[in-house]
Design a protein around this motif. Structure first.
Motif, mmCIF file in Angstrom:
data_model
loop_
_atom_site.group_PDB
_atom_site.id
_atom_site.type_symbol
_atom_site.label_atom_id
_atom_site.label_comp_id
_atom_site.label_asym_id
_atom_site.label_seq_id
_atom_site.Cartn_x
_atom_site.Cartn_y
_atom_site.Cartn_z
ATOM 1 N N THR A 1 6.309 4.891 -2.484
ATOM 2 C CA THR A 1 6.019 4.128 -3.705
ATOM 3 C C THR A 1 4.835 3.192 -3.509
ATOM 4 O OG1 THR A 1 8.384 4.218 -4.268
ATOM 5 C CG2 THR A 1 7.042 2.636 -5.457
ATOM 6 N N ALA A 2 4.761 2.528 -2.349
ATOM 7 C CA ALA A 2 3.648 1.613 -2.093
ATOM 8 C C ALA A 2 2.322 2.374 -2.064
ATOM 9 C CB ALA A 2 3.867 0.877 -0.773
ATOM 10 N N ILE A 3 2.286 3.519 -1.376
ATOM 11 C CA ILE A 3 1.060 4.320 -1.337
ATOM 12 C C ILE A 3 0.753 4.885 -2.719
ATOM 13 C CG2 ILE A 3 0.071 6.489 -0.479
ATOM 14 C CD1 ILE A 3 1.344 5.935 2.191
ATOM 15 N N SER A 4 1.797 5.315 -3.415
ATOM 16 C CA SER A 4 1.622 5.940 -4.720
ATOM 17 C C SER A 4 0.895 5.023 -5.693
ATOM 18 C CB SER A 4 2.990 6.341 -5.285
ATOM 19 O OG SER A 4 2.864 6.847 -6.595
ATOM 20 N N PHE A 5 1.328 3.778 -5.784
ATOM 21 C CA PHE A 5 0.736 2.877 -6.768
ATOM 22 C C PHE A 5 -0.593 2.290 -6.296
ATOM 23 C CE2 PHE A 5 4.878 3.313 -8.595
ATOM 24 C CZ PHE A 5 4.690 3.104 -9.954
ATOM 25 N N MET A 6 -0.797 2.185 -4.964
ATOM 26 C CA MET A 6 -2.067 1.659 -4.482
ATOM 27 C C MET A 6 -3.164 2.708 -4.519
ATOM 28 S SD MET A 6 -3.208 -1.254 -3.579
ATOM 29 C CE MET A 6 -4.827 -1.003 -4.277
ATOM 30 N N THR A 7 -2.782 3.979 -4.570
ATOM 31 C CA THR A 7 -3.786 5.040 -4.699
ATOM 32 C C THR A 7 -3.998 5.453 -6.147
ATOM 33 O OG1 THR A 7 -2.089 6.725 -4.305
ATOM 34 C CG2 THR A 7 -3.341 5.968 -2.388
ATOM 35 N N ASN A 8 -3.416 4.683 -7.077
ATOM 36 C CA ASN A 8 -3.589 4.956 -8.502
ATOM 37 C C ASN A 8 -2.886 6.252 -8.924
ATOM 38 O OD1 ASN A 8 -6.432 4.998 -10.804
ATOM 39 N ND2 ASN A 8 -4.455 4.056 -10.991
ATOM 40 N N THR A 9 -1.901 6.692 -8.111
ATOM 41 C CA THR A 9 -1.191 7.929 -8.401
ATOM 42 C C THR A 9 0.032 7.684 -9.274
ATOM 43 O OG1 THR A 9 -1.861 8.716 -6.215
ATOM 44 C CG2 THR A 9 -0.189 10.008 -7.365
ATOM 45 N N ASN A 10 0.845 6.695 -8.891
ATOM 46 C CA ASN A 10 2.050 6.342 -9.643
ATOM 47 C C ASN A 10 3.068 7.463 -9.678
ATOM 48 O OD1 ASN A 10 1.044 3.861 -12.112
ATOM 49 N ND2 ASN A 10 0.240 4.217 -10.080
ATOM 50 N N LEU A 11 3.100 8.287 -8.640
ATOM 51 C CA LEU A 11 4.165 9.267 -8.477
ATOM 52 C C LEU A 11 5.448 8.491 -8.216
ATOM 53 C CD1 LEU A 11 4.508 12.462 -8.117
ATOM 54 C CD2 LEU A 11 4.517 11.957 -5.668
ATOM 55 N N GLN A 12 6.496 8.778 -8.970
ATOM 56 C CA GLN A 12 7.737 8.006 -8.866
ATOM 57 C C GLN A 12 8.894 8.894 -8.417
ATOM 58 O OE1 GLN A 12 7.075 6.357 -12.982
ATOM 59 N NE2 GLN A 12 7.851 4.476 -12.051
ATOM 60 N N HIS A 13 9.348 8.662 -7.194
ATOM 61 C CA HIS A 13 10.518 9.371 -6.685
ATOM 62 C C HIS A 13 11.783 8.546 -6.881
ATOM 63 C CE1 HIS A 13 8.115 12.263 -3.820
ATOM 64 N NE2 HIS A 13 7.865 12.444 -5.099
ATOM 65 N N TYR A 14 11.703 7.549 -7.734
ATOM 66 C CA TYR A 14 12.845 6.722 -8.108
ATOM 67 C C TYR A 14 12.869 6.643 -9.624
ATOM 68 C CZ TYR A 14 9.373 3.185 -9.218
ATOM 69 O OH TYR A 14 8.316 2.521 -9.777
ATOM 70 N N SER A 15 13.984 6.234 -10.187
ATOM 71 C CA SER A 15 14.066 6.068 -11.635
ATOM 72 C C SER A 15 13.695 4.635 -11.972
ATOM 73 C CB SER A 15 15.483 6.383 -12.130
ATOM 74 O OG SER A 15 15.550 6.286 -13.536
ATOM 75 N N GLY A 16 12.622 4.476 -12.746
ATOM 76 C CA GLY A 16 11.985 3.194 -12.990
ATOM 77 C C GLY A 16 12.872 1.973 -13.082
ATOM 78 N N GLU A 17 13.724 1.910 -14.122
ATOM 79 C CA GLU A 17 14.476 0.692 -14.387
ATOM 80 C C GLU A 17 15.582 0.434 -13.387
ATOM 81 O OE1 GLU A 17 16.315 3.694 -17.359
ATOM 82 O OE2 GLU A 17 14.549 3.486 -16.104
ATOM 83 N N SER A 18 16.031 1.472 -12.675
ATOM 84 C CA SER A 18 17.134 1.310 -11.742
ATOM 85 C C SER A 18 16.679 1.266 -10.293
ATOM 86 C CB SER A 18 18.148 2.453 -11.906
ATOM 87 O OG SER A 18 17.547 3.700 -11.642
ATOM 88 N N GLY A 19 15.375 1.450 -10.047
ATOM 89 C CA GLY A 19 14.900 1.504 -8.669
ATOM 90 C C GLY A 19 14.214 0.249 -8.188
ATOM 91 N N MET B 1 -1.266 11.712 -0.836
ATOM 92 C CA MET B 1 -1.863 10.730 -1.749
ATOM 93 C C MET B 1 -2.895 9.867 -1.035
ATOM 94 S SD MET B 1 1.231 9.433 -4.261
ATOM 95 C CE MET B 1 2.537 9.282 -3.042
ATOM 96 N N TYR B 2 -2.544 9.385 0.162
ATOM 97 C CA TYR B 2 -3.439 8.489 0.887
ATOM 98 C C TYR B 2 -4.727 9.207 1.283
ATOM 99 C CZ TYR B 2 -4.924 4.834 4.138
ATOM 100 O OH TYR B 2 -5.632 3.846 4.768
ATOM 101 N N LEU B 3 -4.592 10.388 1.893
ATOM 102 C CA LEU B 3 -5.770 11.128 2.330
ATOM 103 C C LEU B 3 -6.599 11.617 1.144
ATOM 104 C CD1 LEU B 3 -4.258 13.241 5.257
ATOM 105 C CD2 LEU B 3 -5.565 11.107 5.413
ATOM 106 N N GLY B 4 -5.915 12.087 0.084
ATOM 107 C CA GLY B 4 -6.632 12.577 -1.086
ATOM 108 C C GLY B 4 -7.447 11.496 -1.759
ATOM 109 N N ARG B 5 -6.995 10.273 -1.660
ATOM 110 C CA ARG B 5 -7.698 9.151 -2.283
ATOM 111 C C ARG B 5 -8.895 8.688 -1.456
ATOM 112 N NH1 ARG B 5 -7.976 6.665 -7.230
ATOM 113 N NH2 ARG B 5 -7.953 4.397 -7.111
ATOM 114 N N TYR B 6 -8.644 8.366 -0.199
ATOM 115 C CA TYR B 6 -9.645 7.617 0.544
ATOM 116 C C TYR B 6 -10.654 8.486 1.293
ATOM 117 C CZ TYR B 6 -6.637 3.781 -0.728
ATOM 118 O OH TYR B 6 -5.903 2.887 -1.460
ATOM 119 N N LEU B 7 -10.275 9.676 1.736
ATOM 120 C CA LEU B 7 -11.247 10.533 2.409
ATOM 121 C C LEU B 7 -12.403 10.886 1.470
ATOM 122 C CD1 LEU B 7 -9.103 13.028 4.540
ATOM 123 C CD2 LEU B 7 -10.436 11.058 5.330
#
Length: 561
Positions: free
Chosen positions: A110-128, A491-497
């Protein structure tokens, strides 16, 4: 009547976005011109000076290596800080619903997802996530993540124009203070007026008409929603994203979300034209991207309105509009429109379940992300567009036996090696990770659909990760250590490389002497080049992934009925 009204609403939405594109692009060019007194300088400059002073930043130009180092290290530090917030949210304040701390691999993802502008969510928003995690973790990254790619694109444009790349921290502060914050603030009030909640209250428990107890989640959704769309973030406050009535309550909120998703990506070609000193360069690329967008929209719209082939009681085959996974408020047409916009802009917000799209509808959503040039996300999209523009110039130069030139700079072996490496990152990450997922039961067991659709599920997940989109085929059981870690790395490699390599290209071109234009110079500001660019994208980009698409959505389409 409904179809005609839908067409009118789509046309109005696109026309509003089009009308805003050029003035917004010109404003952005002024914002990032250090010499300009426009772009809100009189009002915003004191705020920026204060922030840079607090951070101890010296506003001096950086080399491409310094710019890239500052971007990557600052982003990585933010990932670590927010990871700790997620890991300990259960013991931190502003957690009225007593949500437990995140499991380590999920917090990592989740931390990598949102910092790479991906916002892939493997949790359910309101309950996670707790309200604290949503506010100082997610929303914080929703500003910094798009701003980072945004300023990388601006630095790249400066390099193409033969200018200094600028200063990462100065650009970052300007992008947030002068662009993202003001627009988000205004749009947040609009969303709240439409009925989107904005509160720090805990979940409400109410008694339904049947006498049952129902929990209704609320939170600071209005402020979350505006930057979610403007920054091409896409992560939902609620688990079902913009299909939730609190996150997308009306037709007006639905339209504004799409306008916000498109606003910055379609404005940046005009910014590019201003920075390089040739407005036609930007217009040509804008028109070429718009053509690809409209073709994709037409195919997706047509397929979702037709639906999948079915056999009726008399054994006669016919088509029926596919409403599976779609909100009845928007129907198939507006769902197809939203799906096209969100994948073309690499936002990832959804008002329909993409796992329920028809095979060819899903194919177009996939293609938008695989190409990442149909406008693309904030910053990252225009970087890819310019990457393909240089590839088009190089291929054209080979055909006529001339050293390729782009904006008066020769494209020599150093630049082309860096460009080739950048081109290979995307398919390597997507196809390599998908192959690993199918080679191990850790990946294979999460796939809920057998056969061709299951291939598309896995391919879509890694494509969404590498392209920093974040939408998913949600039939995939992705909240497992394997999927959390593998998609986090992608996500990390796809963003910054890609950003590092393209900044290296910009630094190399910025140091070169300008080559005077001659009669034999291949022009990049006319209709011919627009056609060459589209051809390059389709041949180099699309054919790279064609075998994988044949095994997934195309094979599924051919076997239906």
């Amino acid at each position: 009547m409904f179809v005609s009204l839908t067409i009118v609403s789509v046309a109005i939405t696109l026309l509003i976005a089009l009308a805003l594109a050029k003035p917004t692009g010109n404003y952005l060019a002024n914002v990032f011109d250090y010499e300009s007194r426009r772009g809100g300088a009189r009002f915003f400059a004191p705020i920026e000076k204060l922030l840079l002073g607090i951070g101890g930043v010296e506003a001096r130009d950086q080399s491409w290596k310094q710019y890239a180092k500052a971007l990557v290290l600052a982003n990585t530090l933010m990932i670590l800080l927010v990871y700790l917030v997620f890991r300990f949210q259960g013991a931190l304040p502003l957690n009225p619903n007593h949500i437990e701390s995140m499991e380590p691999t999920l917090a990592f993802n989740t931390a990598i997802s949102f910092m790479t502008n991906t916002n892939l969510q493997h949790y359910s928003g309101e309950s996670g996530l707790s309200i604290l995690s949503q506010s100082i973790g997610i929303v914080f990254m929703m500003f910094v993540a798009p701003a980072s790619a945004f300023v990388a694109a601006i630095a790249f444009m400066r390099g193409l124009a033969g200018k200094s790349l600028g200063n990462y921290f100065v650009d970052l502060v300007r992008s947030i203070v002068r662009v993202l914050l003001p627009i988000s603030l205004v749009c947040a009030f609009f969303f709240i007026a439409q009925g989107v909640p904005q509160t720090m209250d805990a979940t409400h428990t109410v008694t339904t008409l049947e006498g049952a107890q129902q929990s209704i989640a609320v939170g600071p959704v209005g402020s979350f929603l505006s930057i979610k769309e403007l920054g091409n973030n896409g992560g939902g406050f609620f688990g079902v994203n913009s299909a939730h009535p609190f996150e997308n309550p009306t037709a007006l909120s639905n339209a504004l979300q799409m306008i916000l998703m498109l606003l910055l990506p379609i404005s940046l070609p005009f910014t590019y034209g201003r920075i390089v000193g040739n407005a036609k360069q930007g217009r040509v690329l804008f028109v070429a991207m718009a053509m690809l967008f409209l073709v994709g929209l037409g195919i997706t719209w047509g397929m979702e309105n037709a639906g999948n082939p079915v056999i009726n009681a008399m054994g006669v085959q016919h088509d029926a509009g596919s409403m599976e996974g779609k909100d009845v408020r928007f129907g198939t047409a507006l769902s197809a429109f939203y799906a096209t916009v969100t994948t073309a802009s690499e936002t990832g917000a959804v008002n329909t379940m993409h796992d329920s799209l028809t095979p060819l509808g899903g194919l177009m959503a996939l293609s938008n992300m695989l190409l990442n040039t149909v406008f693309g996300g904030v910053g990252a999209g225009i970087l890819n567009v310019l990457l393909y523009a240089m590839v088009a110039v190089f291929l054209s130069g080979l055909m006529v036996g001339r050293t390729p030139e782009f904006l008066g700079k020769k494209l020599e072996p150093r630049e082309m090696k860096l460009i080739a490496a950048t081109l290979l990152i995307h398919p390597f990450l997507i196809l390599g990770a998908t192959a690993i997922a199918f080679a191990t039961h850790y990946g294979f067991d999460a796939i809920s659909n057998p056969g061709f659709h299951g291939i598309t599920q896995a391919l879509y997940e890694y494509t969404s990760s590498a392209a920093n989109n974040g939408s998913g085929f949600e039939g995939l059981g992705d909240n497992t250590p394997f999927w959390n870690l593998s998609t986090g790395i992608v996500m990390y490699l796809g963003r910054y490389l890609s950003i590092i390599l393209l900044l290296a290209v910009a630094g190399s071109l910025a140091s070169k002497r300008h080559v005077p234009e001659t009669v034999g110079t291949f022009r990049t500001d006319n209709a011919l080049f627009a056609g060459v660019w589209v051809g390059t994208v389709l041949i180099v980009g699309a054919l790279t992934f064609f075998p994988a698409l044949v095994l997934g959505p195309i094979a599924e389409f051919l076997t239906l009925g």
